[in-house]
Each structure stands twice: as structure tokens, then as C-alpha cells.
Design an enzyme around this catalytic site. Sequence first.
Site, PDB file in Angstrom:
ATOM      1  N   LYS A  38       7.605 -10.422  14.838  1.00  0.00           N
ATOM      2  CA  LYS A  38       7.849 -10.256  13.411  1.00  0.00           C
ATOM      3  C   LYS A  38       7.045  -9.077  12.881  1.00  0.00           C
ATOM      4  CE  LYS A  38       4.330 -13.699  12.247  1.00  0.00           C
ATOM      5  NZ  LYS A  38       4.055 -15.006  11.605  1.00  0.00           N
ATOM      6  N   TYR A 257     -12.819   8.468  -6.233  1.00  0.00           N
ATOM      7  CA  TYR A 257     -12.482   7.880  -7.526  1.00  0.00           C
ATOM      8  C   TYR A 257     -13.595   6.978  -8.047  1.00  0.00           C
ATOM      9  CZ  TYR A 257      -7.582   9.367  -7.522  1.00  0.00           C
ATOM     10  OH  TYR A 257      -6.420  10.103  -7.553  1.00  0.00           O
TER      11      TYR A 257
END
EC number: 5.1.1.1
Length: 375
Positions: A38, A257
Amino acid sequence: MPASGAGGVLHIDLDALAANWRALRDAAGGAETAAVVKANAYGTGIEKAVPALGRAGCRTFFVAHLSEAVRARAVAYDATIYVLNGLLPGTAPSYAEHDLRPVLGSFEEIEEWAGFCRSQNHRLKAAIHVDTGMNRLGLTVPQGLMLKDTAALQDFETALLMSHFVSAEESDNPLNRQQAEAFEAVRSSLPHVPASLSNSSGIFLRDKPHYDLVRPGYALYGGNPTPDLDNPMRPVIGLEGRIVQLRWVEAEHTVGYNGRWLALSKRRIATISVGYADGYPRSSSARGKSGEELLAGVALVAGQRCPFAGNVSMDLLAVDVTDVPEAQVKRGDPVTLIGGELTLDEVGRRAGTIGYEILTNLGSRYARTYSGDAG
């Protein structure tokens, strides 16, 4: 994108993937060893991983969604493919068209699948999921004990009875024994149906609850299924980022940031062309001061561990390379973000998460290189 023009390069070793499957097969004794593919084969690519596992001997695959199963079927023509997330309403014809098997987790799903099989006059195959403690998908244990008297089971073939461990990676967790006992009770009421309980870590539990089929996922891709012990699996993936710029940052200046990382002395910073848009976790950001021991990301630069500096941004992250000799670091050089001594599990811990999340978030912007043929 060729590796020369990509900000990050993801290296995938198909031979290691196949070797891990064989090692898990050997650890599972006589049980069939499937493969969970998956999430795009845990980020490695369904179209590459499934054939490699097939060449190694794997004949049964598990995915989460119908769309993943269709992709797996396209490269595994004669394999058995189960869809873990169950039968969504109205999708039974697609399962039949592609010869796929739903994992049925409720009486509503059982009745819908049975009704479709009656309409086709054909007993198609499916798995039934019994929930023994996860409390997500599956029949309850009392419902599971009712299965032997459920008329709808006559309309299709129950090819597998399965459940899922909650904490198999914690070998001493009492939940493991409780779940195994609950599953055994349901299994005993359907003794002729093949059974499956063990995931990657479940294979290594002392009681060896292997039953007829085991379903490893994370361990196939190099994750450690025995966190309290050395990792028995080979690493499958490696991730490199490219240095796009080097600069000196003066003392008392910040990086990134919001100015969350402060240089206490003059520091040399390498900016790497990888960020959270590439699937590298923002939670690896370094927020503090240079020289502090932070639970944050690190990179291997010229073979040396170097700490992150500041916030991981969308497309970039910064690494403090002051302690690496200047002549050994230049623009365009690769730095290791996963690989070598910097294991997948360590990267997960440093990001405050698990290696599973790191793997399955590996982004589409990386250039991908494959080695080995797993033949």
C-alpha cells in the site's frame, strides 16, 4: 527528471527489498509470506516493487485502496491481491473485473459481496477482517463468532480470516496475547478458513502467531520490526539532497522562517533543495541555538553528521556545515538525508514520528534510481 537536475535523489535497492522478503519468509516458518504494498509500496513504487517481490517468490499482495490494487494487478497478472480498506458501496464489479479480493469488515459488506456473487452466479473470493483490539475496521469478536451461522457466507468463498495487531513491535505488551487469544477463538469457529494475524513485528513475537499467512509491510522496506533489538533487515532506500548554496551567517543572526534558530557564532550554512513539499517532515526543524543538542534533523555531509538549522520550509532546508572542512563542501554536492548510519528509524525519531511516515511521504519530485533486478 534525471538525477543531475533534481533537488533530491531517492535510491531504491530492489535486491535488498527481495532479500528482506526472503528473510521474513524464513522467519515465518511454513506460513505463506505476503507483501503489503500500500501507499505506493511504502513510497518505493508499486510498478517496480511488486514485480521485484514477485520474482523473489511472493504470490500474495495487500493494498489499502482499490486504485492501488488495479495498479498492482497491471504488473502482477497471476498474483492474489487483497484490498484492506474494505468494500465501498457499488464497487464489487470492479473487484470482479480485475480479479481482486476485498477484505470485508462488516455484515453490510458481507451482504453486499454475497449479493453480488449471487447475481453473477459465481462464488468469488474475499477475506473477512475481525477486530481484536484496534477498534478501526472489522467485525467485533462476538460478531466474528457468529460467522459460522451466517448464511451469506454460502454465497462466496472466504479465502482468509484476518486480524491486525495493535502493538506487535512492543514484544512484552499484554495486548498481543489478548488479541491472539481472541483471534484464536474466532478462528476455531471457522477451522477450515486460512488465517492471518502477523504483520512485520508479529512475525518476530515469541509465540510465533504465524498461522497460514503473514503480512509484512514496513520491514520489507528496511524498517526495524524489532525496535528493542538490532535491525535484521537490509536498508532499501537512500535519500540525497543537493546543496544549492553555501553562505556564512554572522553571530546573533537567525536562519529560516520565523527566526527560530540563532547562530551564537559565525556559522557556515548549506541550503539543500529538499523540503516538506518533497515529503521531508517539517517536524525535523531545528529551533534553538547553534551548538545546542536539539531533537531535530541531521544530514551526512562529506561523511560527517551536521545538524539542521532553522525551519524546514516547502522546498528548502538548511544544514550547519561549519565543522566540515570548507574544501570538502561545495555547491551541487549531495548530502545524505537517509542512508548509511542515518537510518530510516532514526530519521523518524528525530522528526518526532515513525519511519513508516517518512517512507510513505517520499515525494514525487525526487529523481528515482533503482538498483538490482531482484531476480
